[in-house]
Write an enzyme that holds these catalytic residues in place. Structure first.
Site, PDB file in Angstrom:
ATOM      1  N   ASP A  84     156.000  59.922 -33.199  1.00 45.49           N
ATOM      2  CA  ASP A  84     155.670  58.543 -33.545  1.00 45.49           C
ATOM      3  C   ASP A  84     154.890  57.839 -32.441  1.00 45.49           C
ATOM      4  O   ASP A  84     154.852  58.288 -31.297  1.00 45.49           O
ATOM      5  CB  ASP A  84     156.929  57.741 -33.892  1.00 45.49           C
ATOM      6  CG  ASP A  84     157.914  57.647 -32.736  1.00 45.49           C
ATOM      7  OD1 ASP A  84     158.075  58.644 -32.001  1.00 45.49           O
ATOM      8  OD2 ASP A  84     158.525  56.574 -32.567  1.00 45.49           O
ATOM      9  N   GLU A 105     161.000  57.713 -31.607  1.00 46.95           N
ATOM     10  CA  GLU A 105     161.248  57.578 -30.172  1.00 46.95           C
ATOM     11  C   GLU A 105     160.902  56.189 -29.665  1.00 46.95           C
ATOM     12  O   GLU A 105     161.502  55.705 -28.703  1.00 46.95           O
ATOM     13  CB  GLU A 105     160.434  58.630 -29.400  1.00 46.95           C
ATOM     14  CG  GLU A 105     160.791  58.751 -27.922  1.00 46.95           C
ATOM     15  CD  GLU A 105     160.023  57.810 -26.998  1.00 46.95           C
ATOM     16  OE1 GLU A 105     160.420  57.682 -25.825  1.00 46.95           O
ATOM     17  OE2 GLU A 105     159.019  57.198 -27.449  1.00 46.95           O
TER      18      GLU A 105
END
Length: 376
Positions: free
Chosen positions: A84, A142
């Site tokens: 991400d 994350e």
């Protein structure tokens, strides 16, 4: 040929060619927009690209993809990276540019941390007989709150996947080895007052005005530089947001200052919270998020071997990374990846092309340099 960009500037997910260069793979996965919460298209593309590789066992948990060898090597390394990114800000699709005679790939995710992920994907596909067994992990969420982190979720659901002697996280480190990481604590500090009409303010209590001492404490705070196992970690205590007030003619009865504390790994998160609570004694303090730091762990034999082999300089990691999760599990871990951490999350985020290939070459050489390791 790359798929056409969508309305947001990102490209629709097409097949990933892991036989392409690590630079080309970086561009391809960056152009698949994967802001936290929207990792599925990229996770799907990664899973499809790895499917059918006989030397890898593929496991999927949500939008986290794990690929591991089962060669019976004497030691196992875990190599991980998150899929991400923070939100896009007119910086997709990617493009190449030259700055001061260096070639860069420009765009969201190039530094944090899809260049590292691209290197990992290429090596995962090509290294069929590494000298170590390898568990590759690519995970979701994350860049948001700790409770959403895909690596944390996987550690709870499949602890067996975290068996290893050493871990490498491909976070941007300018191609150097960064040991451990600072811990991270976010709190909200509130003041309370009494609402009143602003034309008759003397009958109220202004909660925003009461926040002035909080800001004074923050402005006067002198952060520490703390040496931990030979590396010096710099701390920071900062206001990162402030809110209060309900209307232009109302004295506010509440004000909130959002504070971020980055603390050296010599402190636990409980000790960090105790320190912040002492600084703001008498105020309403609410914990929003906290994550433990990680000590460097560079004294582990595999860490020493890796450091010497890649010829990198050991440095501290100032930001929080998931090396802390591995450290908490008793696995020594370091950050090693292409990209300047100062460009992470920046609108002009860009990675030097040579850093991508340099990291690929170093990691490939280390993983294949030990053909004489004993079998288990």
């Amino acid at each position: 040929m790359n798929p056409a960009p969508d309305a947001a500037g990102a490209r629709r997910a097409g097949p990933l060619d892991l036989a392409a260069s690590s630079v080309a793979i970086t561009q391809a996965i960056c152009d698949i927009e994967s802001v936290s919460g929207n990792e599925t298209p990229l996770a799907d593309a990664v899973e499809r690209a790895l499917a059918g590789l006989a030397h890898l066992e593929i496991i999927r948990d949500g939008d986290t993809i794990v690929a591991r060898t089962r060669l019976g090597r004497a030691q196992r390394v875990i190599i991980a990276g998150h899929l991400d990114t923070v939100p896009v800000n007119d910086n997709l699709p990617t493009r190449f540019e030259t700055v001061d005679d260096l070639d860069y790939l420009w765009g969201r995710g190039t530094v944090d941390m899809k260049a590292g992920v691209a290197v990992q994907l290429k090596l995962a596909a090509e290294l069929t007989e590494p000298g170590l067994d390898v568990t590759w992990m690519w995970y979701d969420h994350e860049e948001v709150s700790d409770d959403l982190n895909g690596l944390g979720r996987l550690a709870l659901a499949r602890p067996d996947l975290f068996e290893g002697d050493f871990a490498i996280l491909g976070e941007p480190s300018n191609g150097q080895v960064e040991g451990g990481c600072n811990g991270n604590l976010r709190v909200e500090v509130r003041t309370h007052g009494l609402r009143a009409h602003s034309a008759r303010s003397w009958v109220g209590e202004n909660a925003i005005h009461k926040a002035a001492p909080i800001l004074a404490i923050l402005a006067g705070y002198e952060p520490r530089a703390v040496e931990v196992e030979g590396l010096v970690y710099r701390e920071g205590l900062n206001a990162v947001g402030i809110s209060g007030g309900i209307a232009g003619n109302v004295i506010p009865d509440e004000c909130m200052v959002h504070i971020n504390y980055r603390f050296a790994p010599s402190r636990s998160s409980a000790e960090a919270l105790e320190h912040v609570s002492e600084l703001f004694a008498g105020y309403d303090v609410t914990v929003v998020d906290r994550a433990e730091g990680a000590r460097p762990g560079l004294d582990a034999p595999l860490a020493q071997e890796f450091l010497a082999f890649v010829g990198a300089e050991a440095r501290p990691k100032y930001g929080w990374t998931d090396v802390a999760r591995f450290s908490a599990l008793g696995i020594p871990a370091v950050n090693y990846g292409p990209g300047d951490p100062l460009k992470a999350h920046a609108d002009d985020e860009r990675v030097a092309v040579h850093q991508i290939t340099d990291c690929e070459d170093a990691l490939r050489s280390w993983l294949t340099a030990a053909p004489n390791r004993k079998q288990r």
